[in-house]
Design an enzyme around this catalytic site. Structure first.
Site, PDB file in Angstrom:
ATOM      1  N   HIS A 154     -19.716  19.942 -22.616  1.00  0.00           N
ATOM      2  CA  HIS A 154     -21.080  20.097 -23.128  1.00  0.00           C
ATOM      3  C   HIS A 154     -22.012  19.094 -22.457  1.00  0.00           C
ATOM      4  O   HIS A 154     -21.648  17.927 -22.268  1.00  0.00           O
ATOM      5  CB  HIS A 154     -21.103  19.900 -24.644  1.00  0.00           C
ATOM      6  CG  HIS A 154     -20.383  20.982 -25.387  1.00  0.00           C
ATOM      7  ND1 HIS A 154     -21.030  22.054 -25.944  1.00  0.00           N
ATOM      8  CD2 HIS A 154     -19.060  21.156 -25.656  1.00  0.00           C
ATOM      9  CE1 HIS A 154     -20.148  22.857 -26.532  1.00  0.00           C
ATOM     10  NE2 HIS A 154     -18.944  22.326 -26.360  1.00  0.00           N
ATOM     11  N   HIS A 213     -16.441  29.585 -28.720  1.00  0.00           N
ATOM     12  CA  HIS A 213     -15.675  28.608 -29.481  1.00  0.00           C
ATOM     13  C   HIS A 213     -15.013  29.338 -30.651  1.00  0.00           C
ATOM     14  O   HIS A 213     -15.705  29.889 -31.516  1.00  0.00           O
ATOM     15  CB  HIS A 213     -16.591  27.514 -30.016  1.00  0.00           C
ATOM     16  CG  HIS A 213     -17.134  26.606 -28.958  1.00  0.00           C
ATOM     17  ND1 HIS A 213     -17.872  27.053 -27.883  1.00  0.00           N
ATOM     18  CD2 HIS A 213     -17.053  25.251 -28.817  1.00  0.00           C
ATOM     19  CE1 HIS A 213     -18.214  26.020 -27.120  1.00  0.00           C
ATOM     20  NE2 HIS A 213     -17.737  24.919 -27.662  1.00  0.00           N
ATOM     21  N   ASP A 228     -14.431  18.251 -23.322  1.00  0.00           N
ATOM     22  CA  ASP A 228     -15.355  18.729 -24.353  1.00  0.00           C
ATOM     23  C   ASP A 228     -16.618  17.857 -24.414  1.00  0.00           C
ATOM     24  O   ASP A 228     -17.692  18.266 -23.988  1.00  0.00           O
ATOM     25  CB  ASP A 228     -14.638  18.778 -25.697  1.00  0.00           C
ATOM     26  CG  ASP A 228     -15.335  19.679 -26.715  1.00  0.00           C
ATOM     27  OD1 ASP A 228     -16.337  20.341 -26.358  1.00  0.00           O
ATOM     28  OD2 ASP A 228     -14.877  19.724 -27.868  1.00  0.00           O
ATOM     29  N   ASP A 229     -16.489  16.638 -24.932  1.00  0.00           N
ATOM     30  CA  ASP A 229     -17.622  15.725 -25.115  1.00  0.00           C
ATOM     31  C   ASP A 229     -17.168  14.309 -24.776  1.00  0.00           C
ATOM     32  O   ASP A 229     -16.933  13.487 -25.676  1.00  0.00           O
ATOM     33  CB  ASP A 229     -18.129  15.808 -26.561  1.00  0.00           C
ATOM     34  CG  ASP A 229     -18.540  17.212 -26.937  1.00  0.00           C
ATOM     35  OD1 ASP A 229     -19.639  17.631 -26.539  1.00  0.00           O
ATOM     36  OD2 ASP A 229     -17.757  17.903 -27.618  1.00  0.00           O
ATOM     37  N   GLU A 262     -10.830  26.839 -33.734  1.00  0.00           N
ATOM     38  CA  GLU A 262     -10.974  25.388 -33.852  1.00  0.00           C
ATOM     39  C   GLU A 262     -11.160  25.057 -35.329  1.00  0.00           C
ATOM     40  O   GLU A 262     -10.266  24.528 -35.990  1.00  0.00           O
ATOM     41  CB  GLU A 262     -12.148  24.905 -33.009  1.00  0.00           C
ATOM     42  CG  GLU A 262     -12.351  23.394 -33.028  1.00  0.00           C
ATOM     43  CD  GLU A 262     -13.628  22.980 -32.304  1.00  0.00           C
ATOM     44  OE1 GLU A 262     -13.721  21.784 -31.968  1.00  0.00           O
ATOM     45  OE2 GLU A 262     -14.530  23.817 -32.106  1.00  0.00           O
ATOM     46  N   HIS A 321     -14.763  23.264 -19.898  1.00  0.00           N
ATOM     47  CA  HIS A 321     -15.279  23.165 -21.277  1.00  0.00           C
ATOM     48  C   HIS A 321     -15.871  21.775 -21.454  1.00  0.00           C
ATOM     49  O   HIS A 321     -15.193  20.818 -21.839  1.00  0.00           O
ATOM     50  CB  HIS A 321     -14.166  23.415 -22.301  1.00  0.00           C
ATOM     51  CG  HIS A 321     -14.682  23.612 -23.696  1.00  0.00           C
ATOM     52  ND1 HIS A 321     -14.615  24.822 -24.361  1.00  0.00           N
ATOM     53  CD2 HIS A 321     -15.300  22.778 -24.554  1.00  0.00           C
ATOM     54  CE1 HIS A 321     -15.156  24.714 -25.557  1.00  0.00           C
ATOM     55  NE2 HIS A 321     -15.575  23.457 -25.698  1.00  0.00           N
TER      56      HIS A 321
END
Length: 350
Positions: A27, A225, A306-307, A228, A25
């Site tokens: 991006h 997603h 994630d980021d 969340e 996961h």
């Protein structure tokens, strides 16, 4: 002289950094190199770059103080630090979306992908499934064929990268279906799956049932997603309506014990990103995060960042941080090695 606790933790972190890892996961722009972004905001003056934004998007971006400072600065690169400070999911999504306006040519897109590969290599992440939000790049005028050409480049050396196409739920289900129908005949073998990112609370999963049916028929892996910004009902809809194989985030499943049991019994993995959930305000602190409770309930999971550029975290640090939540070294080792098994590419660990 015996090692101190701090020395043991540092040594173990080094071991985690050195071992082969998988990240499921992640991006593409979430791992944007800071130097790449600095170069592009100098190359493309932000006020001019945002001229292509629709009025509603432009107004949303200008409302963010950090972005407003960048737009007003004589040297916008000097104000970029503020872009990585936020207190809510909406602020983060605005900051993340802002970065797409500096990927204006295919060479920029290729540079972003090269930067991602360097990021993975530096951490010994040998396999990664990376989410790429194709509609956002199309909005910048990049040609679809050029985007897919870059995504189709598959160097033989590690890291092995497989792409997860994000149709971006904010454009609505009709636009998502049209884009997927356009994409399917053109997708290179390096594209492994489909997801939906964006504003979950505005565009819940059940609106995209037809989109996911088309993806399954085409043999794509499916994730979304969910759980969340919305609670367990979003995860239920993702499972019942979209019939996904994995759930991106999914942490708010903890609010429904029957859902937790369902995930454990059906062995449906969650792609859990603890630091992301705290930084975007889903949970107030790491101590409040339910990852340990979900683990003890038998829910399959992988750990991801994630980021990482936005959250200032590496995968090894994310894994090591689980110690503070009661995970043993053996359990963390198991999570690190087990992520390969949840990949959409059957040869992920090869």
């Amino acid at each position: 002289m015996p090692e101190s606790g701090a020395q043991r933790r540092a040594s173990w972190l080094e071991e985690l950094e050195a071992r082969p890892k998988a990240e499921l996961h992640l991006h593409l722009r979430g791992a944007i190199p800071r130097e790449f972004l600095s170069d592009r905001v100098r190359r493309y003056p932000p006020a001019q770059a945002l001229e292509s934004a629709p009025p509603n998007q432009l107004a949303r971006l200008r409302r963010q103080p950090a972005i407003a400072r960048i737009l007003a600065a004589s040297d916008p690169a000097e104000e970029l630090d503020g872009l990585f400070r936020f207190d809510s999911l909406d602020q983060f999504l605005a900051a993340y979306f802002f970065t797409v306006f500096f990927v204006r040519e295919i060479d920029d897109f290729r540079g972003l992908v090269i930067g991602l590969r360097e990021h993975l290599l530096a951490q010994n992440i040998t396999y990664a499934e990376v989410t790429v939000s194709i509609p956002e790049y199309l909005q910048q005028g990049l040609p679809l064929e050029g985007i897919l050409e870059v995504l189709g480049e598959d160097p033989p050396a590690r890291p092995k990268v497989r792409w997860i196409v994000d149709l971006v739920r904010n454009y609505g289900p009709d636009a998502a279906e049209r884009l997927l129908e356009r994409l399917l005949p053109l997708l290179p073998p390096t594209v492994a799956g489909l997801t939906l990112g964006g504003a979950e609370h505005l565009y819940p999963p059940q609106q995209f049932e037809r989109v996911y049916a088309l993806a399954r028929e085409a043999g794509l892996g499916t994730t979304v997603h969910a759980g969340e910004a919305l609670g367990p009902e979003s995860v239920w809809h993702a499972l019942d309506t979209l019939r996904v194989e994995r759930i991106g985030h999914g942490v708010r499943a903890i609010e429904d014990p029957s859902l937790v049991s369902h995930l454990a019994e059906r062995e449906i993995p969650l792609e859990i990103c603890p630091t992301s959930n705290v930084r975007t305000g889903v949970y107030r602190s790491m101590e409040a995060h339910p990852v340990r409770e979900l683990y003890e309930a038998g829910v399959p999971m992988s750990i991801s960042t994630d980021d990482p550029t936005f959250f200032g975290i590496s995968l090894a640090e994310e894994l090591a941080g689980l110690r503070s939540l009661g995970f043993t070294t053996g359990e963390i080792d198991g999570l690190a090695s087990g992520a390969f098994a949840f990949a959409f590419d059957a040869e992920a660990a090869a």
